[in-house]
Enzyme design. Structure first.
Site, PDB file in Angstrom:
ATOM      1  N   CYS A 211     -11.368  -1.635  -6.521  1.00 37.84           N
ATOM      2  CA  CYS A 211     -12.476  -2.580  -6.547  1.00 37.84           C
ATOM      3  C   CYS A 211     -12.010  -4.002  -6.224  1.00 37.84           C
ATOM      4  CB  CYS A 211     -13.204  -2.530  -7.888  1.00 37.84           C
ATOM      5  SG  CYS A 211     -12.104  -2.662  -9.287  1.00 37.84           S
TER       6      CYS A 211
ATOM      7  N   HIS B 201       4.132  -8.374   0.311  1.00 35.57           N
ATOM      8  CA  HIS B 201       2.782  -8.200  -0.213  1.00 35.57           C
ATOM      9  C   HIS B 201       2.662  -6.883  -0.989  1.00 35.57           C
ATOM     10  CE1 HIS B 201      -1.515  -9.157  -0.322  1.00 35.57           C
ATOM     11  NE2 HIS B 201      -1.681  -7.848  -0.288  1.00 35.57           N
TER      12      HIS B 201
END
Lengths: 272, 422
Positions: free
Chosen positions: B50, B101
């Site tokens: 989400c 990342h």
């Protein structure tokens, strides 16, 4: 056995540094190093004490140097027991540096050369080792009570103020430090009682008197009374919290007075 | 060989954009099969939660541009989402940046709540989907496993996930701080609001052995009691049951104090002074503030909890700085791993070096050969090239084998012997 004691000191310093770092960084690996170094130091220390006893011919608890070294040894033993029983590692971050300091002082004090005869004459009775050893272990137990009480007070204060410092999360829980303080006080009082009793028996066997109004005796009696009150107070409820903790702190102040202060005031007790 | 990471997260894109780009699990594996064509994109992985949608792809260094284009196009779902819709929210990372990342995401440094543990599980799930779809190959396998290792290091070596940052965990954490272990202890819920319910679930999970529920509407209390294995009590029986509870969570809509100072004092006496821990998450407060002044009674109202939580978050952020250092050092380690996995450049460099030697020798000796025809010149060059190739062939295949078996030392040794610089 100065060289052996130096090795002991080295092990304790390693243990102390790692215990403090483990406390600050929460690293298990550091804690393990600290415990292994402590174990090695304790084994060597035990050997050093036995060697002293054998070589010097008297129980190694007579001169200040010996007393400090012996005290360090009892503190390590007390901490090891707490560690084994409760796994309360943060205690090591205070105990091991203190143990290192005591050992260091014991190393640098010059061995007393004066009056060996006095040492051996006094130390001849079998009651001497029993009396002194019991009392030093009692002091060790009271030191644990003191540390646990401080930890209790710190944490209780922060819980009441609802602001937590960085060390709050690293200390053992309230329940655990409360338990440690309670059981250590009981053990300490038992040792103190038997220690004082043997001292009285020993004294009466030497000059027929149980009590000499010696400062050390007076302070020891006060200490005994205070810890007795502490234990009675604690057992009157299942939890006594901060008041009992404050008594644990005050009791240790009395212990220090008994141990060091009385020595300065002189009297019947000749040694540390 | 290049690694590409393209995506959006809770910082770069609002939820309207994230929900449009999000992949369901089945869409993930389907998408991966279309994205990874074995030519432009050789390996791929999609992390879709989400808070983020990220596509990780592996490609040949010379196909980097094509890959970026292909992944971006992939995100439009064959043009059903207009590119302009997400273009300004997307970040693109390549190589070390992409590795950094991924490491930061997996270690929960890029999460909304720094240090939350769920993201690691989400990346694990994404990886197993890619494995099932057959789109995680030798580079991504290495990369993702390395990322898991970094996450583990960060978790054990820093306090990034240490202190509670939600009210429901706070109840567990402070409860343990007071009672050491929650086993054998009793929790009492007064009012069964959502937050109280969540806290109770955490408490039960953490070992609380008995739960009492008091609610004005008996039905709700009974339902919850059934779920948690607890017992319901009548609201007016509260004073009687208060002493049984070690942890009390209050969340009623009552306008007056539900727990008064006198009730707390009586309870403490019945408990023989054993501490009790009150959590008041109701506004207006349900517990008389005077209760907090009693010795051995600890009361936390909603503001207290919030302020502890925000200081815990600050603490986590401080720890996150230490975590970043770990990530940086792990990136360097991964570069070394890649150098082994990606043998191409090393082989190319070696070949160039050997051919270069041959050519320069030829130039040096050329004058002595006298005039030659173009054909002869070509023959000499071909002779040199094929000799060098034939001699170096076993060497190169040995290097490839070392690469396949990830023998970093052997490859570094070859590089050292032939003086191949970075």
């Amino acid at each position: 056995m100065r060289s052996l004691l130096l090795a002991v000191l080295a092990a304790y310093v390693v243990s102390a540094i790692h215990a403090v770092l483990a406390f600050l960084n929460k690293r298990r690996a550091l804690q393990r190093v600290s415990e292994w170094a402590m174990g090695a130091g304790f084994a060597l220390h035990t050997a050093a004490l036995i060697a002293d006893w054998a070589i010097d011919g008297h129980y190694p608890l007579f001169y200040p140097r010996e007393t400090l070294s012996f005290l360090a040894w009892t503190l390590v033993a007390a901490y090891a027991l707490v560690l084994y029983r409760y796994g309360a590692r943060p205690l090591g971050a205070v105990t091991m540096p203190l143990v290192s300091l005591l050992t260091f002082i014991a190393v640098i004090i010059r061995p007393a050369t004066s009056d060996r005869a006095e040492a051996s004459s006094l130390a001849a009775s079998w009651l001497f080792p029993v009396h002194t050893t019991l009392l030093l272990f009692a002091y060790g137990a009271f030191f644990v009570v003191f540390l646990a009480s401080i930890m209790y007070l710190l944490q209780e204060r922060e819980l009441k103020l609802k602001t937590f410092s960085a060390i709050f999360h690293r200390l053992p829980s309230l329940t655990m430090v409360n338990e440690i303080a309670t059981s250590s006080a009981a053990i300490g009082l038992t040792l103190l009682t038997v220690g004082i009793a043997t001292g009285m028996v020993w004294a009466s066997s030497r000059d027929g008197r149980l009590w000499h109004n010696d400062p050390k005796e007076i302070f020891a009696a006060l200490t005994w009374l205070l810890y007795l009150l502490l234990i009675l107070y604690r057992s009157s409820a299942s939890w006594r919290g901060s008041k009992a903790a404050w008594m644990g702190v005050a009791g240790f102040a009395l212990v220090l007075l008994t141990f060091f202060g009385a020595r300065l005031m002189g009297g019947y007790h000749v040694f540390g | 060989m290049s690694i590409v990471l393209i995506g959006i997260n809770h910082k770069s894109a609002p939820v309207e954009v994230r929900e449009l780009l999000a992949f369901s699990e089945s869409a993930c594996s389907e998408g991966l099969r279309t994205l990874v064509d074995g030519d432009v994109v050789r390996e791929g992985l999609i992390v879709s939660t989400c808070n983020r949608v990220e596509v990780l792809a592996e490609t040949a260094a010379e196909r980097l541009g094509d890959t970026l284009e292909r992944v971006n196009h992939f995100l439009t779902r064959t043009d059903s989402v207009p590119r302009s819709f997400f273009e300004s929210h997307v970040y693109q990372h390549t190589d070390d940046e992409a590795v950094r990342h991924l490491f930061r995401v997996t270690s929960s440094l890029d999460s909304m709540v720094v240090g939350e543990p769920q993201v690691l599980g989400q990346v694990r799930r994404a990886y197993s989907i890619a494995l099932e779809a057959g789109t995680a190959g030798r580079i991504l396998n290495r990369l993702v496993h390395h990322a898991f290792r970094v996450a583990k290091r960060v978790r054990t070596e820093t306090g990034i996930g240490a202190n509670a940052v939600s009210i429901s965990y706070m109840a567990v954490e402070l409860g343990k701080k007071i009672f050491n272990s929650l086993e054998g202890h009793t929790a009492l819920l007064i009012g069964a609001g959502e937050m109280a319910e969540l806290s109770a679930r955490h408490l039960v999970k953490a070992g609380v052995s008995r739960v009492l529920l008091a609610n004005r509407t008996a039905e709700r209390a009974q339902n919850l009691a059934g779920e948690l294995g607890g017992e319901t009590i009548q609201f007016d029986e509260l004073p009687r049951h208060l002493a049984e509870a070690d942890i009390i969570i209050c969340s009623t809509a009552a306008e007056e104090y539900v727990i008064t100072e006198q009730m707390a004092r009586e309870s403490l006496a019945r408990r023989r002074n054993r501490p009790s821990f009150f959590i008041d998450i109701s506004v207006p407060r349900n517990i008389d503030p005077a209760v907090g002044k009693i010795a051995n009674v600890f009361v936390f109202d909603i503001d207290d909890l919030e302020s502890v939580i925000s200081s815990n978050i600050r603490e986590r952020e401080r720890e996150a700085e230490r975590a970043e250092l770990i990530v940086e050092s792990e990136i360097m380690q991964f570069q070394q791993t890649l150098r082994v996995l990606d043998i191409g450049p090393t082989i190319g460099a070696l070949r160039n070096k050997l051919q270069g030697i041959a050519r320069s020798e030829l130039t040096r000796q050329r004058n002595r050969l006298g005039p030659l025809t173009a054909e002869q010149e070509a023959a000499i060059e071909a002779l040199l090239v094929s000799t060098v190739n034939k001699i170096s062939h076993p060497l190169l295949s040995h290097m490839r084998r070392s690469s396949d078996s990830s023998d970093a030392e052997a490859i570094q040794a070859w590089r050292d012997i032939f003086g191949l610089e970075e």
